[in-house]
Design a protein around this motif. Structure first.
Motif, PDB file in Angstrom:
ATOM      1  N   TYR A 104       1.812   5.470 -11.424  1.00  0.00           N
ATOM      2  CA  TYR A 104       0.836   4.591 -12.060  1.00  0.00           C
ATOM      3  C   TYR A 104       0.592   4.917 -13.532  1.00  0.00           C
ATOM      4  O   TYR A 104      -0.060   4.136 -14.226  1.00  0.00           O
ATOM      5  CB  TYR A 104      -0.496   4.655 -11.301  1.00  0.00           C
ATOM      6  CG  TYR A 104      -0.495   3.848 -10.031  1.00  0.00           C
ATOM      7  CD1 TYR A 104      -0.685   2.472 -10.052  1.00  0.00           C
ATOM      8  CD2 TYR A 104      -0.279   4.469  -8.806  1.00  0.00           C
ATOM      9  CE1 TYR A 104      -0.679   1.733  -8.887  1.00  0.00           C
ATOM     10  CE2 TYR A 104      -0.266   3.735  -7.623  1.00  0.00           C
ATOM     11  CZ  TYR A 104      -0.466   2.374  -7.677  1.00  0.00           C
ATOM     12  OH  TYR A 104      -0.450   1.638  -6.509  1.00  0.00           O
ATOM     13  N   SER A 167       8.875  -5.761  -6.553  1.00  0.00           N
ATOM     14  CA  SER A 167       7.958  -6.241  -7.597  1.00  0.00           C
ATOM     15  C   SER A 167       7.396  -7.614  -7.269  1.00  0.00           C
ATOM     16  O   SER A 167       6.240  -7.923  -7.598  1.00  0.00           O
ATOM     17  CB  SER A 167       8.680  -6.275  -8.945  1.00  0.00           C
ATOM     18  OG  SER A 167       9.821  -7.108  -8.880  1.00  0.00           O
ATOM     19  N   HIS A 170       4.516  -7.139  -4.967  1.00  0.00           N
ATOM     20  CA  HIS A 170       3.357  -6.638  -5.714  1.00  0.00           C
ATOM     21  C   HIS A 170       2.692  -7.766  -6.507  1.00  0.00           C
ATOM     22  O   HIS A 170       1.458  -7.911  -6.508  1.00  0.00           O
ATOM     23  CB  HIS A 170       3.796  -5.512  -6.651  1.00  0.00           C
ATOM     24  CG  HIS A 170       2.683  -4.952  -7.481  1.00  0.00           C
ATOM     25  ND1 HIS A 170       2.353  -5.468  -8.727  1.00  0.00           N
ATOM     26  CD2 HIS A 170       1.816  -3.936  -7.252  1.00  0.00           C
ATOM     27  CE1 HIS A 170       1.340  -4.791  -9.222  1.00  0.00           C
ATOM     28  NE2 HIS A 170       0.995  -3.855  -8.352  1.00  0.00           N
ATOM     29  N   ASP A 171       3.490  -8.579  -7.174  1.00  0.00           N
ATOM     30  CA  ASP A 171       2.938  -9.687  -7.973  1.00  0.00           C
ATOM     31  C   ASP A 171       2.259 -10.714  -7.081  1.00  0.00           C
ATOM     32  O   ASP A 171       1.229 -11.303  -7.464  1.00  0.00           O
ATOM     33  CB  ASP A 171       4.054 -10.354  -8.781  1.00  0.00           C
ATOM     34  CG  ASP A 171       4.631  -9.410  -9.832  1.00  0.00           C
ATOM     35  OD1 ASP A 171       3.935  -8.441 -10.191  1.00  0.00           O
ATOM     36  OD2 ASP A 171       5.770  -9.636 -10.272  1.00  0.00           O
ATOM     37  N   ARG A 174      -1.184  -9.390  -6.201  1.00  0.00           N
ATOM     38  CA  ARG A 174      -2.108  -9.490  -7.321  1.00  0.00           C
ATOM     39  C   ARG A 174      -2.513 -10.934  -7.586  1.00  0.00           C
ATOM     40  O   ARG A 174      -3.661 -11.218  -7.969  1.00  0.00           O
ATOM     41  CB  ARG A 174      -1.462  -8.898  -8.583  1.00  0.00           C
ATOM     42  CG  ARG A 174      -1.192  -7.413  -8.508  1.00  0.00           C
ATOM     43  CD  ARG A 174      -2.456  -6.601  -8.387  1.00  0.00           C
ATOM     44  NE  ARG A 174      -3.270  -6.651  -9.600  1.00  0.00           N
ATOM     45  CZ  ARG A 174      -4.501  -6.215  -9.708  1.00  0.00           C
ATOM     46  NH1 ARG A 174      -5.109  -5.685  -8.633  1.00  0.00           N
ATOM     47  NH2 ARG A 174      -5.160  -6.287 -10.836  1.00  0.00           N
ATOM     48  N   SER A 179      -6.769  -6.174  -4.580  1.00  0.00           N
ATOM     49  CA  SER A 179      -6.941  -5.063  -5.515  1.00  0.00           C
ATOM     50  C   SER A 179      -5.749  -4.121  -5.452  1.00  0.00           C
ATOM     51  O   SER A 179      -4.999  -4.092  -4.465  1.00  0.00           O
ATOM     52  CB  SER A 179      -8.230  -4.301  -5.203  1.00  0.00           C
ATOM     53  OG  SER A 179      -8.134  -3.678  -3.933  1.00  0.00           O
ATOM     54  N   GLU A 180      -5.597  -3.348  -6.511  1.00  0.00           N
ATOM     55  CA  GLU A 180      -4.474  -2.414  -6.583  1.00  0.00           C
ATOM     56  C   GLU A 180      -4.570  -1.350  -5.482  1.00  0.00           C
ATOM     57  O   GLU A 180      -3.558  -0.891  -4.953  1.00  0.00           O
ATOM     58  CB  GLU A 180      -4.448  -1.746  -7.960  1.00  0.00           C
ATOM     59  CG  GLU A 180      -3.186  -0.965  -8.256  1.00  0.00           C
ATOM     60  CD  GLU A 180      -1.944  -1.859  -8.295  1.00  0.00           C
ATOM     61  OE1 GLU A 180      -0.897  -1.431  -7.767  1.00  0.00           O
ATOM     62  OE2 GLU A 180      -2.030  -2.984  -8.845  1.00  0.00           O
ATOM     63  N   TRP A 181      -5.787  -0.956  -5.141  1.00  0.00           N
ATOM     64  CA  TRP A 181      -5.979   0.022  -4.071  1.00  0.00           C
ATOM     65  C   TRP A 181      -5.489  -0.527  -2.736  1.00  0.00           C
ATOM     66  O   TRP A 181      -4.809   0.172  -1.980  1.00  0.00           O
ATOM     67  CB  TRP A 181      -7.436   0.425  -3.980  1.00  0.00           C
ATOM     68  CG  TRP A 181      -7.796   1.089  -2.676  1.00  0.00           C
ATOM     69  CD1 TRP A 181      -8.600   0.597  -1.711  1.00  0.00           C
ATOM     70  CD2 TRP A 181      -7.316   2.348  -2.191  1.00  0.00           C
ATOM     71  NE1 TRP A 181      -8.675   1.459  -0.650  1.00  0.00           N
ATOM     72  CE2 TRP A 181      -7.899   2.561  -0.914  1.00  0.00           C
ATOM     73  CE3 TRP A 181      -6.474   3.325  -2.693  1.00  0.00           C
ATOM     74  CZ2 TRP A 181      -7.651   3.685  -0.160  1.00  0.00           C
ATOM     75  CZ3 TRP A 181      -6.223   4.462  -1.928  1.00  0.00           C
ATOM     76  CH2 TRP A 181      -6.812   4.634  -0.678  1.00  0.00           C
ATOM     77  N   ILE A 183      -3.282  -2.950  -2.322  1.00  0.00           N
ATOM     78  CA  ILE A 183      -1.824  -3.077  -2.406  1.00  0.00           C
ATOM     79  C   ILE A 183      -1.158  -1.734  -2.109  1.00  0.00           C
ATOM     80  O   ILE A 183      -0.153  -1.661  -1.394  1.00  0.00           O
ATOM     81  CB  ILE A 183      -1.409  -3.593  -3.803  1.00  0.00           C
ATOM     82  CG1 ILE A 183      -1.818  -5.054  -3.961  1.00  0.00           C
ATOM     83  CG2 ILE A 183       0.097  -3.445  -4.011  1.00  0.00           C
ATOM     84  CD1 ILE A 183      -1.537  -5.623  -5.327  1.00  0.00           C
ATOM     85  N   PHE A 184      -1.760  -0.671  -2.645  1.00  0.00           N
ATOM     86  CA  PHE A 184      -1.211   0.664  -2.386  1.00  0.00           C
ATOM     87  C   PHE A 184      -1.317   1.009  -0.905  1.00  0.00           C
ATOM     88  O   PHE A 184      -0.348   1.504  -0.314  1.00  0.00           O
ATOM     89  CB  PHE A 184      -1.965   1.700  -3.222  1.00  0.00           C
ATOM     90  CG  PHE A 184      -1.553   3.118  -2.924  1.00  0.00           C
ATOM     91  CD1 PHE A 184      -0.418   3.658  -3.509  1.00  0.00           C
ATOM     92  CD2 PHE A 184      -2.293   3.912  -2.044  1.00  0.00           C
ATOM     93  CE1 PHE A 184      -0.031   4.970  -3.224  1.00  0.00           C
ATOM     94  CE2 PHE A 184      -1.914   5.208  -1.758  1.00  0.00           C
ATOM     95  CZ  PHE A 184      -0.781   5.736  -2.346  1.00  0.00           C
ATOM     96  N   ARG A 188       2.370  -0.508  -0.546  1.00  0.00           N
ATOM     97  CA  ARG A 188       3.160   0.536  -1.195  1.00  0.00           C
ATOM     98  C   ARG A 188       3.315   1.776  -0.298  1.00  0.00           C
ATOM     99  O   ARG A 188       4.410   2.335  -0.184  1.00  0.00           O
ATOM    100  CB  ARG A 188       2.524   0.917  -2.532  1.00  0.00           C
ATOM    101  CG  ARG A 188       3.459   1.710  -3.448  1.00  0.00           C
ATOM    102  CD  ARG A 188       2.783   2.048  -4.761  1.00  0.00           C
ATOM    103  NE  ARG A 188       2.520   0.886  -5.580  1.00  0.00           N
ATOM    104  CZ  ARG A 188       3.400   0.321  -6.396  1.00  0.00           C
ATOM    105  NH1 ARG A 188       4.626   0.817  -6.479  1.00  0.00           N
ATOM    106  NH2 ARG A 188       3.072  -0.721  -7.129  1.00  0.00           N
TER     107      ARG A 188
END
Length: 276
Positions: A104, A167, A170-171, A174, A179-181, A183-184, A188
């Motif tokens: 990150y 990717s 991920h996109d 989003r 949220s990024e959390w 997604i992780f 991820r």
């Protein structure tokens, strides 16, 4: 005519069913048989060539020594095992957060990542005397060596795993407001688990090497210390018995990580079974 055709079809179906129901021999059976075969060949050569036991002991002498001195070997094994587990745990505690930070953070990826690779190129044997000066002859030196030597594969595999998320996926997450959390956690991390456990399997075996290096340099207990004392007494049989104990400890730890992998990722192992 029709009855004859039906009989032929039934015979063909029966043959196909028999072919599909082949007896599958577990993979570990072949490993055990190969190990037994190599042991028998080793035993035969030591007897036929009359090799002295102080040069190359026979497998029978090694196993006998291992059994007769089991209590002492087991006691030293527990010391080495504790050092390995503490060192491996420390490498996980530091390595996983560092890998996430590298993924990150562009700064860490471009600045710290090459430094990490350079540090890995330094032999841990040359680092051991420095750690002895800093931390003495106690447990800390062995734990740090086990952690340092297992740290690199854990970080590298973790970075590769966390970066392997597509990717587009991920996109998409989003774009729908995740949220990024999340997604992780939901994308991820599950995607990275096979890479993570690959690093864990390599790391746990290297942690054994690190602990033994630490015991060679500074120790009064452990399998490395036992091997050194046996070598000083020219007790080659005990040296090989210690190596046998180290192999068993390494295999036990590797198998433990493999069991955890199957529990954490049942979906991944079932997919591999279907493919294979």
């Amino acid at each position: 005519m029709e009855s004859t055709k039906l009989k032929v079809e039934r015979i063909n179906q029966a043959q196909t069913t028999i072919t599909k129901r082949k007896i599958e021999v577990p993979q570990y059976v072949w490993s055990v048989l190969t190990l037994i075969g190599l042991g028998l060949l080793w035993q035969m050569l030591t007897v036929l060539l009359n090799i002295p036991s102080y040069i190359l002991p026979s497998p029978l002498a090694i196993v006998t020594k291992f059994i007769t001195e089991f209590s002492m070997i087991f006691s030293h094994s527990l010391t080495t095992l504790s050092e390995v587990l503490l060192g491996f745990g420390l490498s996980l505690l530091v390595g996983i957060p560092l890998a996430i930070s590298i993924v990150y953070s562009r700064y860490l990826a471009t600045s710290f990542y090459p430094i990490l690779i350079a540090i890995q190129c330094i032999p841990m044997v040359s680092v051991a005397p420095i750690l002895v000066i800093w931390f003495g002859y106690g447990l800390a030196t062995k734990v740090l060596l086990a952690s340092l030597i297992s740290f690199f594969p854990i970080v590298i595999n973790s970075v590769v795993g966390f970066r392997s998320l597509d990717s587009d996926m991920h996109d998409l997450g989003r774009s729908i407001g995740i949220s990024e959390w999340k997604i992780f956690y939901y994308l991820r991390l599950p995607n990275a688990l096979p890479h993570l456990f690959g690093g864990f399997k390599v790391g746990i075996t290297l942690a054994v090497v690190g602990a033994i290096v630490g015991e060679f340099v500074a120790s009064e207990r452990g399998l490395g210390y036992l091997q050194l004392t046996a070598n000083n007494r020219l007790d080659t049989v005990m040296v090989f018995a210690t190596l046998l104990a180290l192999a068993l400890v390494g295999m036990l730890l590797f198998f433990a990580v493999h069991v955890v992998e199957r529990l954490v990722m049942p979906w991944y192992n079932s997919t591999k079974a279907e493919r294979g």
